[in-house]
Design a protein around this motif. Structure first.
Motif, PDB file in Angstrom:
ATOM      1  N   ILE A  87       0.865  -1.175   0.000  1.00  0.00           N
ATOM      2  CA  ILE A  87       0.000   0.000   0.000  1.00  0.00           C
ATOM      3  C   ILE A  87       0.901   1.223   0.000  1.00  0.00           C
ATOM      4  N   SER A  88       0.723   2.135  -0.944  1.00  0.00           N
ATOM      5  CA  SER A  88       1.629   3.269  -1.070  1.00  0.00           C
ATOM      6  C   SER A  88       0.870   4.567  -1.242  1.00  0.00           C
ATOM      7  N   SER A  89       1.413   5.610  -0.647  1.00  0.00           N
ATOM      8  CA  SER A  89       0.883   6.964  -0.772  1.00  0.00           C
ATOM      9  C   SER A  89       1.848   7.900  -0.071  1.00  0.00           C
ATOM     10  N   SER A  90       1.834   9.163  -0.449  1.00  0.00           N
ATOM     11  CA  SER A  90       2.623  10.158   0.279  1.00  0.00           C
ATOM     12  C   SER A  90       1.896  10.641   1.521  1.00  0.00           C
ATOM     13  N   ASP A  91       0.638  10.214   1.690  1.00  0.00           N
ATOM     14  CA  ASP A  91      -0.187  10.596   2.834  1.00  0.00           C
ATOM     15  C   ASP A  91      -0.393   9.367   3.726  1.00  0.00           C
ATOM     16  N   ASN A  92       0.121   9.413   4.943  1.00  0.00           N
ATOM     17  CA  ASN A  92      -0.005   8.263   5.837  1.00  0.00           C
ATOM     18  C   ASN A  92      -1.450   7.940   6.180  1.00  0.00           C
ATOM     19  N   ALA A  93      -2.306   8.975   6.215  1.00  0.00           N
ATOM     20  CA  ALA A  93      -3.715   8.736   6.527  1.00  0.00           C
ATOM     21  C   ALA A  93      -4.362   7.862   5.465  1.00  0.00           C
ATOM     22  N   GLN A  94      -3.988   8.067   4.199  1.00  0.00           N
ATOM     23  CA  GLN A  94      -4.528   7.257   3.114  1.00  0.00           C
ATOM     24  C   GLN A  94      -4.053   5.808   3.241  1.00  0.00           C
ATOM     25  N   ILE A  95      -2.786   5.630   3.613  1.00  0.00           N
ATOM     26  CA  ILE A  95      -2.255   4.274   3.795  1.00  0.00           C
ATOM     27  C   ILE A  95      -2.995   3.558   4.918  1.00  0.00           C
ATOM     28  N   GLU A  96      -3.179   4.243   6.022  1.00  0.00           N
ATOM     29  CA  GLU A  96      -3.862   3.617   7.158  1.00  0.00           C
ATOM     30  C   GLU A  96      -5.299   3.268   6.828  1.00  0.00           C
ATOM     31  N   ALA A  97      -5.979   4.144   6.054  1.00  0.00           N
ATOM     32  CA  ALA A  97      -7.362   3.863   5.678  1.00  0.00           C
ATOM     33  C   ALA A  97      -7.446   2.617   4.800  1.00  0.00           C
ATOM     34  N   ALA A  98      -6.540   2.518   3.818  1.00  0.00           N
ATOM     35  CA  ALA A  98      -6.544   1.345   2.939  1.00  0.00           C
ATOM     36  C   ALA A  98      -6.164   0.086   3.713  1.00  0.00           C
ATOM     37  N   LYS A  99      -5.209   0.211   4.607  1.00  0.00           N
ATOM     38  CA  LYS A  99      -4.787  -0.954   5.402  1.00  0.00           C
ATOM     39  C   LYS A  99      -5.933  -1.453   6.273  1.00  0.00           C
ATOM     40  N   ALA A 100      -6.650  -0.504   6.920  1.00  0.00           N
ATOM     41  CA  ALA A 100      -7.766  -0.893   7.777  1.00  0.00           C
ATOM     42  C   ALA A 100      -8.860  -1.569   6.963  1.00  0.00           C
ATOM     43  N   TRP A 101      -9.105  -1.060   5.772  1.00  0.00           N
ATOM     44  CA  TRP A 101     -10.120  -1.641   4.894  1.00  0.00           C
ATOM     45  C   TRP A 101      -9.757  -3.085   4.553  1.00  0.00           C
ATOM     46  N   ILE A 102      -8.514  -3.289   4.160  1.00  0.00           N
ATOM     47  CA  ILE A 102      -8.085  -4.640   3.782  1.00  0.00           C
ATOM     48  C   ILE A 102      -8.106  -5.564   4.983  1.00  0.00           C
ATOM     49  N   GLU A 103      -7.645  -5.057   6.126  1.00  0.00           N
ATOM     50  CA  GLU A 103      -7.689  -5.883   7.331  1.00  0.00           C
ATOM     51  C   GLU A 103      -9.116  -6.296   7.656  1.00  0.00           C
ATOM     52  N   GLY A 104     -10.052  -5.376   7.422  1.00  0.00           N
ATOM     53  CA  GLY A 104     -11.448  -5.703   7.659  1.00  0.00           C
ATOM     54  C   GLY A 104     -11.957  -6.799   6.741  1.00  0.00           C
ATOM     55  N   ILE A 105     -11.426  -6.829   5.506  1.00  0.00           N
ATOM     56  CA  ILE A 105     -11.850  -7.851   4.548  1.00  0.00           C
ATOM     57  C   ILE A 105     -11.325  -9.228   4.946  1.00  0.00           C
ATOM     58  N   VAL A 106     -10.069  -9.262   5.362  1.00  0.00           N
ATOM     59  CA  VAL A 106      -9.445 -10.562   5.606  1.00  0.00           C
ATOM     60  C   VAL A 106      -9.614 -11.040   7.045  1.00  0.00           C
ATOM     61  N   GLU A 107      -9.959 -10.128   7.946  1.00  0.00           N
ATOM     62  CA  GLU A 107     -10.096 -10.511   9.350  1.00  0.00           C
ATOM     63  C   GLU A 107     -11.406 -11.256   9.566  1.00  0.00           C
TER      64      GLU A 107
END
Length: 780
Positions: free
Chosen positions: A598-618
């Motif tokens: 997951i890549s972005s110059s904005d850490n908030a965007q990275i965290e949002a995408a990471k949380a979304w994916i974690e929600g899918i696989v969790e």
């Protein structure tokens, strides 16, 4: 019909076969070389006359890989081989460098050497086979070639040298060396290598091992030539113009000697040009041939003066000692918007190097015989004409730029972090702004500093140095950090780069008939001291890689998921992953092993995408509270999407602690809510509750509903408040309405719509009956 001549050699566990007389018979020399199942055809043609006024040797080497050799069709629109690829350009240089010095001085006939890969087995590298084929074709052609040369590739594994390993084996996890050597019977002519911090002794041993193996190939070529070589060309003999040379020494010798005592390159160039003009004026009335000869003799006179001063007096052009390195100045971080930058200056050689970090989509795709491959490290070298104070072509890179860039690439590649530790695509750009010798080594030093400035966690810093050689008979002098003029007038260009632990690349080109083991050993030891000095100067600017990336660089976070969950993250036709990218703004890449970047110059965007994916696989956890979004409203409740990719039902009775008449009075589609997982049935259906969660803080609340009696055969089913009646009565009598109310509420199905039943006259207000329930609730 064919007068075919063939020689075979068992070499390195495979058969090397050289054949001539069947293919390309109109060329001056043509050899089909087969090693393993890799086949290369080399054809040599030479012009019979020299163009009028020509005073240089026009040798051109072309190496071409036919896609059909590997059973492939070229990519792209045209579907055919077109311009030379980087690998073809580099291999053409690899063949050119050892054979060019082996033509006699004054031979100016144009020669074409064309090597074509006709078959490739995926293991035997074609570049080395092409060098052997070119040497054999030149040897039998009759042109005045002082060969033959042999060539081989050497690897180093577990303390042992390996002959002709494939590229993917030479530098695998245990392999530490990829070395290509070309040599005559008596001396080494060319070295090209990439190494994982080998010592000087290990590198020298590899070169000597290669030389011994190359002699076996030379023997096979000589056998072929004895059967099929054409008559040698007759070369016009001419005197050495000794008298004319001495005359020129008297006219401009003192001027040239004085010019080479000037340490400033511009002043020295002006003085030399004045001396050359003085010689030209002296022969202004002579014929064109005499004028051309005079110009060449002036260059010979320059070489004699410089070489004699070095060998006899130890006096270099700029006054340095033989092993002295020019003054060095390094600066990092001077370009504000780049991810990493460095300005490296050594004497009159200077490079601006920048490092740019990118994501996986920035990788370079390479279409070659091996198939489609991708590289995540690129180094591009540019040499504009202003760097040497000249007017010239400015545009696409030529063979020299590609070769110098690859040399610097080989020097830095061994110290890069693994993709797992640093999942970035890295591009280094080197722009040479001044040049007076060894700009490729300045690229290595500046490129290393720019990576460190960008926060690339390299293993250790790398420095590079160019060594020169003056060789006259048994006398020789090795020069550290050579100037451009010392390169042109000397006999060797020997470049070594590495860390404090060992060598990462070594390249050598010889202009004479080769050098001995003694000379190479001396050059390696002197280069080691020079590299250490340069590293110390680089450390003054930046001693180690920065711990933080530039604010302008993208951030990349990696996460590993179960491969079985990949389809859930991607979604049908890529729907889910596209939605993640569109909603969060981050870039998401996932490979076949379940590694997600997951890549972005904005850490908030990275965290949002990471949380979304974690929600899918969790996997959902009973009793845990999640953030969710209402995605669908029905009569009996609302479906809420939580954990990114899961839906659950909040029944109307679980929305509030008081009675809810209409679901839409409590929630709307798209509304963010907080829910607690009450139950997950064996089929994965999830039952949620809003009423036991504070919708503001997300904290769990006490269940304020009145206690319920246990049902027969089981405990409290926790199915929501009763909507009517009182305590449940025995079936034999009492208030049947209470029983009806108990059914309506205790089964969590809501009040009946039919206004009553034979079970009694309890509270039968609005709600959904069994026919309106979701399937997993009907099973109760």
């Amino acid at each position: 019909m064919f007068d075919t001549k063939t020689v075979s050699l068992e070499w390195g566990g495979k058969t090397l076969t050289l054949e001539t007389g069947r293919i390309a018979r109109q060329a001056d020399g043509a050899v089909l070389a087969t090693y393993g199942e890799t086949v290369v055809l080399c054809a040599v043609t030479a012009a019979k006359k020299v163009k009028e006024g020509q005073d240089f040797f026009p040798l051109t080497v072309h190496y071409q890989e036919k896609f059909s050799a590997a059973g492939r069709i070229p990519g792209g629109f045209f579907k055919r081989e077109r311009g030379a690829t980087e690998k073809e350009t580099l291999t053409s240089r690899l063949i050119d460098r050892p054979i060019r010095p082996l033509f006699p001085e004054g031979f100016y006939n144009e020669i074409n050497v064309i090597c074509q890969v006709l078959s490739y087995d995926g293991e035997t590298e074609a570049d080395m086979v092409a060098m052997i084929a070119a040497s054999a074709a030149l040897t039998i052609s009759g042109v005045p070639f002082m060969g033959p040369i042999g060539a081989c590739r050497v690897g180093y594994r577990n303390g042992e040298y390996e002959l002709n390993p494939s590229l993917n084996v030479a530098l695998d996890e245990e392999g530490r060396l990829d070395l290509v050597v070309a040599a005559t019977q008596d001396a080494v002519m060319m070295v090209e290598s990439e190494a994982k911090e080998l010592t000087e002794e290990e590198m020298l041993g590899a070169v000597m091992f290669a030389h011994d193996e190359a002699r076996k190939v030379i023997g096979a070529i000589i056998q072929l030539a004895e059967q099929s070589a054409k008559a040698p060309w007759e070369i016009d003999s001419s005197d050495d113009k000794a008298a004319m040379k001495e005359e020129l020494r008297g006219i401009v010798g003192a001027d040239i000697a004085a010019a080479y005592k000037l340490t400033d390159k511009s002043a020295r160039s002006e003085a030399l040009n004045a001396a050359r003009a003085k010689a030209k004026d002296h022969y202004a009335g002579a014929d064109g041939q005499t004028q051309m000869t005079a110009g060449k003799l002036v260059k010979k006179l320059e070489a004699d003066i410089v070489r004699t001063a070095i060998l006899e007096d130890g006096q270099r052009i700029d006054g340095r000692k033989l092993d002295e390195v020019r003054p060095i100045e390094s600066m990092v971080g001077f370009l504000p918007r780049t991810h990493g930058s460095a300005l490296f200056t050594r004497g009159e050689t200077q490079a601006i190097c920048t490092t740019t970090l990118g994501t996986k989509e920035s990788e370079q795709m390479i279409d070659g015989l091996e198939g489609l491959t991708y590289t995540s490290f690129m180094l591009h070298y540019n040499f504009p004409p202003y760097s040497v104070g000249e007017v010239g072509r400015f545009g696409a890179p030529g063979r020299r730029e590609i070769g110098h860039g690859k040399l610097a690439w080989r020097a830095l590649h061994p110290v890069l972090p693994s993709r797992e530790d640093f999942p970035y695509t890295i591009r280094i750009l080197s722009d040479i702004t001044e040049s007076n010798g060894s700009s490729s080594m300045a690229t290595i030093c500046g490129g290393c500093l720019s990576m460190m400035d960008a926060g690339v966690p390299i293993d250790r810093p790398v420095s590079g140095i160019a060594m020169g050689l003056i060789l006259e008979g048994d006398k020789f002098a090795v020069l550290s950090d050579i100037l451009g003029d010392e390169d042109h007038l000397g006999d060797m260009d020997f470049k070594v780069a590495g860390t404090e632990n060992g060598i990462t690349t070594m390249q050598m080109d010889i202009k004479v008939a080769g050098i001995t083991q003694e000379i190479m050993g001396k050059a390696l030891e002197q280069a080691k001291a020079g590299r250490a000095h340069i590293l110390a100067e680089m450390n003054k600017a930046l001693g180690s890689a920065r711990t933080e990336l530039s604010a302008h660089a993208p951030r990349i976070v990696t996460m590993q998921i179960d491969k079985a969950k990949i389809r859930d993250v991607i979604g049908t036709g890529g729907k889910v992953i596209r939605e993640i990218v569109a909603e969060t703004g981050a870039k998401v890449d996932i490979d076949d092993e379940g590694l997600i970047k997951i890549s972005s110059s904005d850490n908030a965007q990275i965290e949002a995408a990471k949380a979304w994916i974690e929600g899918i696989v969790e996997e959902a956890e009973v009793g845990k509270i999640y953030n969710g979004k209402v995605v669908n409203i029905v009569d009996f409740g609302a479906f809420v999407n939580f954990m990114g990719g899961k839906d659950g039902l909040v029944h109307v009775s679980e929305m509030r602690n008081e009675r809810v008449e209409k679901v839409s009075d409590v929630v709307t589609e798209g509304q963010e809510v907080k829910v607690k997982v009450l139950e997950i049935d064996p089929r994965g259906k999830v039952r949620l509750s809003m009423r036991v969660v504070d919708q503001e803080t997300g904290e769990e609340l006490e269940d304020s509903r009145p206690p319920r009696e246990k049902r027969e055969g089981g405990g409290d089913r926790d199915r929501g408040p009763r909507s009517g009646g009182g305590d449940r009565r025995p079936r034999g009598g009492g208030d049947r309405g209470g029983r009806g109310g108990d059914r309506g509420g205790n089964r969590d199905r809501g009040p009946r719509r039919d206004g009553g039943s034979d079970n009694g006259g309890g509270d039968n207000g609005g709600g959904s009956g069994p026919d309106h329930m979701p399937a997993f609730l009907k099973d109760d």
